[in-house]
Design a protein around this motif. Structure first.
Motif, PDB file in Angstrom:
ATOM      1  N   LEU A   1     -13.957  33.848 -51.256  1.00  0.00           N
ATOM      2  CA  LEU A   1     -12.780  32.981 -51.238  1.00  0.00           C
ATOM      3  C   LEU A   1     -11.832  33.388 -50.123  1.00  0.00           C
ATOM      4  O   LEU A   1     -11.284  32.528 -49.413  1.00  0.00           O
ATOM      5  CB  LEU A   1     -12.075  33.038 -52.598  1.00  0.00           C
ATOM      6  CG  LEU A   1     -10.826  32.156 -52.752  1.00  0.00           C
ATOM      7  CD1 LEU A   1     -11.150  30.685 -52.499  1.00  0.00           C
ATOM      8  CD2 LEU A   1     -10.229  32.331 -54.152  1.00  0.00           C
ATOM      9  N   GLU A   2     -11.650  34.675 -49.949  1.00  0.00           N
ATOM     10  CA  GLU A   2     -10.776  35.168 -48.867  1.00  0.00           C
ATOM     11  C   GLU A   2     -11.311  34.734 -47.512  1.00  0.00           C
ATOM     12  O   GLU A   2     -10.554  34.300 -46.625  1.00  0.00           O
ATOM     13  CB  GLU A   2     -10.689  36.693 -48.968  1.00  0.00           C
ATOM     14  CG  GLU A   2     -10.022  37.378 -47.782  1.00  0.00           C
ATOM     15  CD  GLU A   2     -11.032  38.044 -46.856  1.00  0.00           C
ATOM     16  OE1 GLU A   2     -10.843  37.940 -45.628  1.00  0.00           O
ATOM     17  OE2 GLU A   2     -12.008  38.639 -47.331  1.00  0.00           O
ATOM     18  N   ILE A   3     -12.626  34.800 -47.322  1.00  0.00           N
ATOM     19  CA  ILE A   3     -13.239  34.386 -46.060  1.00  0.00           C
ATOM     20  C   ILE A   3     -13.053  32.889 -45.844  1.00  0.00           C
ATOM     21  O   ILE A   3     -12.699  32.439 -44.752  1.00  0.00           O
ATOM     22  CB  ILE A   3     -14.739  34.751 -46.056  1.00  0.00           C
ATOM     23  CG1 ILE A   3     -14.915  36.265 -46.012  1.00  0.00           C
ATOM     24  CG2 ILE A   3     -15.455  34.100 -44.872  1.00  0.00           C
ATOM     25  CD1 ILE A   3     -16.339  36.722 -46.260  1.00  0.00           C
ATOM     26  N   ALA A   4     -13.284  32.101 -46.895  1.00  0.00           N
ATOM     27  CA  ALA A   4     -13.165  30.643 -46.776  1.00  0.00           C
ATOM     28  C   ALA A   4     -11.749  30.214 -46.406  1.00  0.00           C
ATOM     29  O   ALA A   4     -11.556  29.226 -45.687  1.00  0.00           O
ATOM     30  CB  ALA A   4     -13.597  29.984 -48.084  1.00  0.00           C
TER      31      ALA A   4
ATOM     32  N   CYS B   1     -21.223  33.053 -62.191  1.00  0.00           N
ATOM     33  CA  CYS B   1     -20.388  33.887 -61.322  1.00  0.00           C
ATOM     34  C   CYS B   1     -21.182  35.103 -60.849  1.00  0.00           C
ATOM     35  O   CYS B   1     -21.921  35.713 -61.628  1.00  0.00           O
ATOM     36  CB  CYS B   1     -19.130  34.337 -62.067  1.00  0.00           C
ATOM     37  SG  CYS B   1     -18.034  35.387 -61.079  1.00  0.00           S
ATOM     38  N   ASP B   2     -21.025  35.459 -59.585  1.00  0.00           N
ATOM     39  CA  ASP B   2     -21.689  36.634 -59.021  1.00  0.00           C
ATOM     40  C   ASP B   2     -20.775  37.855 -58.991  1.00  0.00           C
ATOM     41  O   ASP B   2     -21.090  38.859 -58.347  1.00  0.00           O
ATOM     42  CB  ASP B   2     -22.182  36.336 -57.609  1.00  0.00           C
ATOM     43  CG  ASP B   2     -23.459  35.510 -57.610  1.00  0.00           C
ATOM     44  OD1 ASP B   2     -24.159  35.509 -58.637  1.00  0.00           O
ATOM     45  OD2 ASP B   2     -23.744  34.854 -56.594  1.00  0.00           O
TER      46      ASP B   2
ATOM     47  N   LYS C   1     -14.000  28.819 -59.125  1.00  0.00           N
ATOM     48  CA  LYS C   1     -13.825  29.660 -57.935  1.00  0.00           C
ATOM     49  C   LYS C   1     -14.748  29.201 -56.810  1.00  0.00           C
ATOM     50  O   LYS C   1     -14.332  29.101 -55.656  1.00  0.00           O
ATOM     51  CB  LYS C   1     -14.083  31.127 -58.265  1.00  0.00           C
ATOM     52  CG  LYS C   1     -13.837  32.068 -57.079  1.00  0.00           C
ATOM     53  CD  LYS C   1     -13.820  33.524 -57.499  1.00  0.00           C
ATOM     54  CE  LYS C   1     -12.582  33.845 -58.313  1.00  0.00           C
ATOM     55  NZ  LYS C   1     -12.507  35.299 -58.628  1.00  0.00           N
ATOM     56  N   ARG C   2     -16.013  28.903 -57.132  1.00  0.00           N
ATOM     57  CA  ARG C   2     -16.927  28.426 -56.098  1.00  0.00           C
ATOM     58  C   ARG C   2     -16.480  27.072 -55.549  1.00  0.00           C
ATOM     59  O   ARG C   2     -16.629  26.805 -54.357  1.00  0.00           O
ATOM     60  CB  ARG C   2     -18.347  28.345 -56.654  1.00  0.00           C
ATOM     61  CG  ARG C   2     -18.969  29.700 -56.891  1.00  0.00           C
ATOM     62  CD  ARG C   2     -20.424  29.602 -57.233  1.00  0.00           C
ATOM     63  NE  ARG C   2     -21.034  30.932 -57.214  1.00  0.00           N
ATOM     64  CZ  ARG C   2     -22.299  31.178 -56.948  1.00  0.00           C
ATOM     65  NH1 ARG C   2     -23.131  30.191 -56.671  1.00  0.00           N
ATOM     66  NH2 ARG C   2     -22.770  32.405 -56.957  1.00  0.00           N
ATOM     67  N   SER C   3     -15.936  26.235 -56.407  1.00  0.00           N
ATOM     68  CA  SER C   3     -15.442  24.934 -55.948  1.00  0.00           C
ATOM     69  C   SER C   3     -14.250  25.104 -55.022  1.00  0.00           C
ATOM     70  O   SER C   3     -14.088  24.345 -54.053  1.00  0.00           O
ATOM     71  CB  SER C   3     -15.083  24.060 -57.149  1.00  0.00           C
ATOM     72  OG  SER C   3     -16.226  23.779 -57.928  1.00  0.00           O
ATOM     73  N   MET C   4     -13.410  26.095 -55.290  1.00  0.00           N
ATOM     74  CA  MET C   4     -12.283  26.373 -54.395  1.00  0.00           C
ATOM     75  C   MET C   4     -12.777  26.891 -53.047  1.00  0.00           C
ATOM     76  O   MET C   4     -12.245  26.519 -51.995  1.00  0.00           O
ATOM     77  CB  MET C   4     -11.340  27.388 -55.046  1.00  0.00           C
ATOM     78  CG  MET C   4     -10.587  26.841 -56.249  1.00  0.00           C
ATOM     79  SD  MET C   4      -9.535  28.090 -57.038  1.00  0.00           S
ATOM     80  CE  MET C   4      -8.312  28.349 -55.736  1.00  0.00           C
TER      81      MET C   4
END
Length: 304
Positions: free
Chosen positions: A31-34, A22-23, A107-110
Motif C-alpha cells: 500500500l505504501e508503494i502504491a 491477506c498476505d 486493503k488490496r482494493s485500496m
C-alpha cells in the motif's frame, strides 16, 4: 459506504469488515508503494531495490501481458473478479469503456485504487462475489485470472467450480467472453521439482490433491469437462509461457512452440525448488510428440 481514491470509486456496501484474504504485513508495504509510485519505471526500480517476491508479483508490468493482447474495444465493459492489487486492472482500463472490479480485500482494493487512480473508468466492489453477484450487470468480458482455483473456499457449494462458472456465465452479454487464467496441475514444472503454487508442497497437484483441500487447479481434460458441463458454446485454449503470471509468450493450438524455444524455465521466485531434470530438453521431447498442450505450465481459456 463509498470512497474515492483519485478517480477510482470503491464501494463497501458488501464488505463484511474483515479481509477474507491477506498476505500479512507485506500488504502494508504494498500500500505504501502504491501511494508513492505509479509509473512503470518507478515501480521497476522499487522491485529491483527491495527484492521481495510479493512486490515483484503485484507490481511487475509483465503481469499485464496475459490480457494486453485481448481485442477489447473502447465501447466494451469488463468485469474483473478477484482484482487483487490491480496487476491487470490498469491494462483493462486502457482498453475498455468501464472496468468493474470485485475483490474480497479492502486493503488490496485500496492498493489497486492508488496505483490506478488516474483512470476514471474503474469501480471496485469490496466483498465476496457470491454476495455481490445479484447486483452486477452483464459484461462484454469477464476475467478470472488466478481465481477459479479458489472457488471452493468462497462459494460454499459442493460443486463450487461449476457453480462459480455458471454464475459468471449469467453475466456475459450475447457474444461476451470469459477469460480464465490458471495453472495446469500437470504442468511440467511440477514434475521437474517446483512446489505446487498454492499449497507450497511438492507434487500435490500431480498427485491429485489427495491430502489437501480448498484450492485446486486442473488438467486440460478436466478444464474441458468443466467447460462442457457449464455449456459454453465454444472455448479455446492458449498456453502462456513460462506461465500466466509472467508470460513472455502466449501460444495457441494454431501456433505451438517449436523444439528449442522453451528454454527460460527457472522462473520460480517465490519459493525453493528442486532440479530433477532439464526442462528444456523434456519440453523438446513433448513438443516432438505433440504433447505440449497437456504439459503447459498454465492455461488461458477464452470461452463464449
Amino acid at each position: 459506504m463509498e470512497e474515492n481514491i483519485g478517480k477510482v470509486r470503491l464501494d463497501y456496501q458488501y464488505y463484511s469488515g474483515n479481509d477474507l484474504y491477506c498476505d500479512g504485513e507485506i500488504e502494508d508495504e504494498l500500500l505504501e508503494i502504491a501511494k508513492k509510485y505509479q509509473s512503470e519505471t518507478a515501480l521497476n526500480q522499487v522491485i529491483f531495490q527491495r527484492k521481495k517476491w510479493p512486490i515483484l508479483y503485484h507490481f511487475s508490468h509483465i503481469r499485464k501481458n496475459i490480457v494486453e493482447w485481448l481485442p477489447i474495444k473502447k465501447e466494451e465493459t469488463v468485469l474483473e473478479i478477484g482484482a487483487g492489487c490491480g496487476a491487470i486492472t490498469g491494462a483493462l482500463a486502457k482498453k475498455a469503456q468501464m472496468v468493474t472490479c470485485v475483490d474480497l480485500s479492502k486493503k488490496r482494493s485500496m492498493i489497486n485504487a492508488y496505483r490506478n487512480q488516474q483512470y476514471d473508468n474503474i469501480e471496485i466492489f469490496v466483498g465476496n462475489y457470491k454476495d455481490i453477484e445479484g447486483h452486477l450487470e452483464k459484461y462484454d468480458y469477464i476475467t478470472l485470472i488466478g481465481v477459479l482455483e479458489y472457488a471452493e473456499l468462497y462459494m460454499e457449494d459442493e460443486n463450487a467450480y461449476i457453480h462459480l462458472l455458471k454464475s459468471v456465465k449469467g453475466h456475459l452479454k450475447d457474444n461476451g467472453k470469459l477469460i480464465i487464467a490458471i495453472e495446469n496441475r500437470l504442468g511440467l514444472k511440477y514434475f521437474a521439482g517446483c512446489k505446487e503454487d498454492h499449497v507450497g508442497e511438492y507434487f500435490k497437484g500431480i498427485e491429485g490433491y489427495s491430502t489437501t483441500k480448498g484450492v485446486k487447479t486442473f488438467s486440460k481434460k478436466e478444464l474441458e469437462m468443466i467447460m462442457h458441463t457449464c455449456e459454453f458454446s465454444s472455448y479455446r485454449f492458449f498456453y502462456p509461457y513460462p506461465d500466466y503470471k509472467f508470460s513472455t509468450c502466449i501460444y495457441s493450438d494454431d501456433y505451438l512452440p517449436k523444439a528449442g524455444e522453451l528454454n527460460n524455465n527457472i522462473r520460480n521466485f517465490d519459493m525453493e525448488r528442486m532440479l530433477l531434470f532439464d526442462e528444456s530438453k523434456v519440453f523438446d521431447s513433448l513438443i516432438e510428440n505433440g504433447l505440449f498442450p497437456l504439459f503447459s505450465n498454465s492455461f488461458l481459456v477464452v470461452a463464449e
